[in-house]
Design a protein around this motif. Structure first.
Motif, mmCIF file in Angstrom:
data_model
loop_
_atom_site.group_PDB
_atom_site.id
_atom_site.type_symbol
_atom_site.label_atom_id
_atom_site.label_comp_id
_atom_site.label_asym_id
_atom_site.label_seq_id
_atom_site.Cartn_x
_atom_site.Cartn_y
_atom_site.Cartn_z
ATOM 1 N N CYS A 76 -1.374 56.911 -12.051
ATOM 2 C CA CYS A 76 -1.190 57.659 -13.292
ATOM 3 C C CYS A 76 -0.642 56.706 -14.342
ATOM 4 C CB CYS A 76 -0.232 58.834 -13.077
ATOM 5 S SG CYS A 76 1.439 58.335 -12.611
ATOM 6 N N VAL A 99 7.789 60.766 -14.916
ATOM 7 C CA VAL A 99 6.966 61.546 -13.989
ATOM 8 C C VAL A 99 5.907 62.336 -14.768
ATOM 9 C CG1 VAL A 99 8.737 61.776 -12.197
ATOM 10 C CG2 VAL A 99 8.665 63.422 -14.072
ATOM 11 N N CYS A 155 1.901 62.109 -10.418
ATOM 12 C CA CYS A 155 2.867 61.558 -9.459
ATOM 13 C C CYS A 155 3.825 62.626 -8.935
ATOM 14 C CB CYS A 155 3.588 60.338 -10.023
ATOM 15 S SG CYS A 155 4.421 60.575 -11.584
HETATM 16 ZN ZN LIG Z 1 2.927 59.989 -13.231
#
Ligand SMILES: [Zn+2]
Length: 497
Positions: free
Chosen positions: A36, A50, A54
């Motif tokens: 990501c 985040v 993830c």
């Molecule tokens: Zn991520």
């Protein structure tokens, strides 16, 4: 169990042959995570880096990070591996609270790089450590156990999970079993991890800091009777300093030898290394590959690195650290043993940086292998973890070269630098430690010393110049070691000669 005399390390080596293997995880220094676009910076507020991918929210799909694939191929090439022309990611299924997907995207039977080697030096001898595989996977999050004394789960009142690390690209480098090194096994393990760290650092793909966890090492150890089949191995997890790699192997050899000698069996398990005691304790019984129910990751396309691209990457590899070290050795004019002492102390880069900051190789070497090595050893830390930079060491030596500090004062200044009081010049000024070579200030101290030691003064007058040492000592005492000894000597001779 009957009480038996404890086997020492040497006893253990007389009875058993150690086999070691090393699995090293390296966090890549890519700007974004493996699957990501989240940033990877270390030390951010928990759970601020985040996203749905993830955090494994439903429907989120991973996309592989090309920079991470390139870095892994470069590591494989630097370790003399063959690079797969086609391979896949796999799901490794297991439950872990800091792994949101309940599986880890890793590589299983189709790693990106296989069958390499790395030569390491141990006691002037080259040992070839064979590399089984180098593969790419994603890191887990981090669980913090709070409320207990040790930070471990035992005694903790609650556990907190930080997913910032979840999904950071992780390269795992696995050696083949290293056999036939006997009592040198702990040193080979340490030399290998050191060399591996230097290789990876030279590629610029990770900061490979063991104390920050960007390089983590699991050490497999087993013992067997000479000529017999290999014994059951244990895996000591997350050994987090070079020094601990050596200590972990050594302590595991002693522990296993004692278990076996007493008629016991070694359990296949993970073990934890404790920095404070230098010993390992039992962790969990080790899973086998089938426990992980690996299968090809269905959300990612296979990897098929173009051989022309791989050839380009290979041609652009930097000079291997071994070759680089040889060049430094020649430039610094050192004998093999002198260079080896620097390597053993983990001081190559520190001295290189100190010389680059403007001091001589001899001056840099004197501090890093002398006073600083002694202090690091006393404190039980790596030389590089000392609270002093190469630039500060260079400045310290320059002050000595300029005659502003003598060796004794320089050591006191260094103490101040290590205590966080600033650069050497600042510590020298703040503590008033500069050598006094101004004759006016010293003449008074010399006269006092002569007046207090009339018998010695008479000796010097009668030609026994060697007696001047006593007067120099007296002047040093009244000036708290800050007098320039050469000037003091000249003044004494001028008065009494
Ligand atoms: Zn991520």
């Amino acid at each position: 169990m009957t009480t038996l005399a404890m086997l020492t390390y040497d006893d253990a080596l007389e009875r058993f042959e150690p086999v070691i293997g090393l699995e090293t995880h390296v966090e890549l220094g890519t700007a974004t995570k493996m699957f990501c676009g989240c940033p990877t910076e270390f030390g951010a507020e928990p759970n601020t880096q985040v996203c749905p991918v993830c955090l494994a929210l439903p429907g989120a799909l991973p996309v592989a990070n090309k920079a991470a694939i390139e870095a892994t191929i470069r590591i494989g090439l630097a370790l003399n591996c063959s690079i797969a022309t086609w391979c896949r990611f796999a799901r490794k299924n297991y439950f872990y609270p800091d792994m949101p997907k309940n599986f880890q995207i890793s590589q299983y039977d189709e790693p990106l790089c296989v069958d390499g080697w790395l030569d390491v030096e141990v006691d002037g001898e080259t040992v070839r450590v064979e590399i089984e595989r180098v593969h790419l996977e994603e890191d887990t999050g981090k669980t913090l156990h709070v409320g207990g004394a040790t930070g471990r789960i035992h005694g903790a009142t609650e556990s907190l999970v930080d997913y910032n690390r979840a999904g950071i690209p992780l390269v795992e480098i696995v050696t083949k079993p290293v056999v036939g090194t006997g009592g040198k096994a702990p040193l080979v393990a340490k030399a290998y991890v050191t060399e591996l760290r230097d290789v990876i650092r030279s590629l610029g793909v990770s900061d490979v800091r063991m104390e920050q966890g960007s390089m983590r090492c699991d050490v497999n150890t087993s013992l067997s009777k000479p000529g017999a089949e290999w014994g059951t191995r244990t895996e000591t997890k997350n050994v987090n300093s070079l020094r601990s790699v050596e200590r972990a192997v050594r302590s595991e050899i002693i522990r296993q030898a004692n278990v076996l000698e007493a008629g016991g069996k070694i359990t296949q398990e993970t073990r934890h290394f404790h920095e404070d005691t230098g010993e390992t304790t039992s962790g969990r019984s080790k899973e086998t590959a089938t426990d992980y129910r690996y299968f090809p990751e269905p959300d990612l396309v296979p990897l098929a690195p173009d051989p022309a691209w791989v050839a380009e990457l290979k041609a652009a590899l930097p000079e291997p650290p071994r070759v680089h070290r040889k060049r430094l050795q020649d430039a610094w004019g050192l004998a093999d043993a002198e260079m080896q002492a620097i390597v053993n102390a983990g001081a190559v880069e520190l001295i290189e940086a100190t010389v680059a900051a403007g001091t001589s190789a001899d001056g840099a070497r004197k501090w890093w292998l002398g006073e600083l090595a002694r202090r690091a050893n006393e404190a039980g830390v790596e030389l590089g973890a000392m609270n002093v930079t190469p630039a500060q060491v260079a400045q310290l030596q320059q002050l000595v070269d300029e005659g502003k500090l003598n060796d004794k004062l320089a050591r006191t200044v260094l103490e101040g630098v290590l205590a966080g009081e600033g650069d050497p010049a600042a510590v020298m000024a703040a503590r008033g430690l500069e050598v006094v070579s101004d004759t006016g200030a010293l003449e008074k101290a010399v006269d006092e010393a002569i007046a207090a030691n009339p018998a010695i003064a008479d000796k010097i007058r009668s030609g026994k110049v060697e007696a001047a040492g006593v007067l120099i000592g007296a002047v040093m005492k009244t000036t708290r070691g800050q007098a320039d000894a050469k000037t003091v000597r000249e003044l004494i001779i001028a008065r009494l000669g």
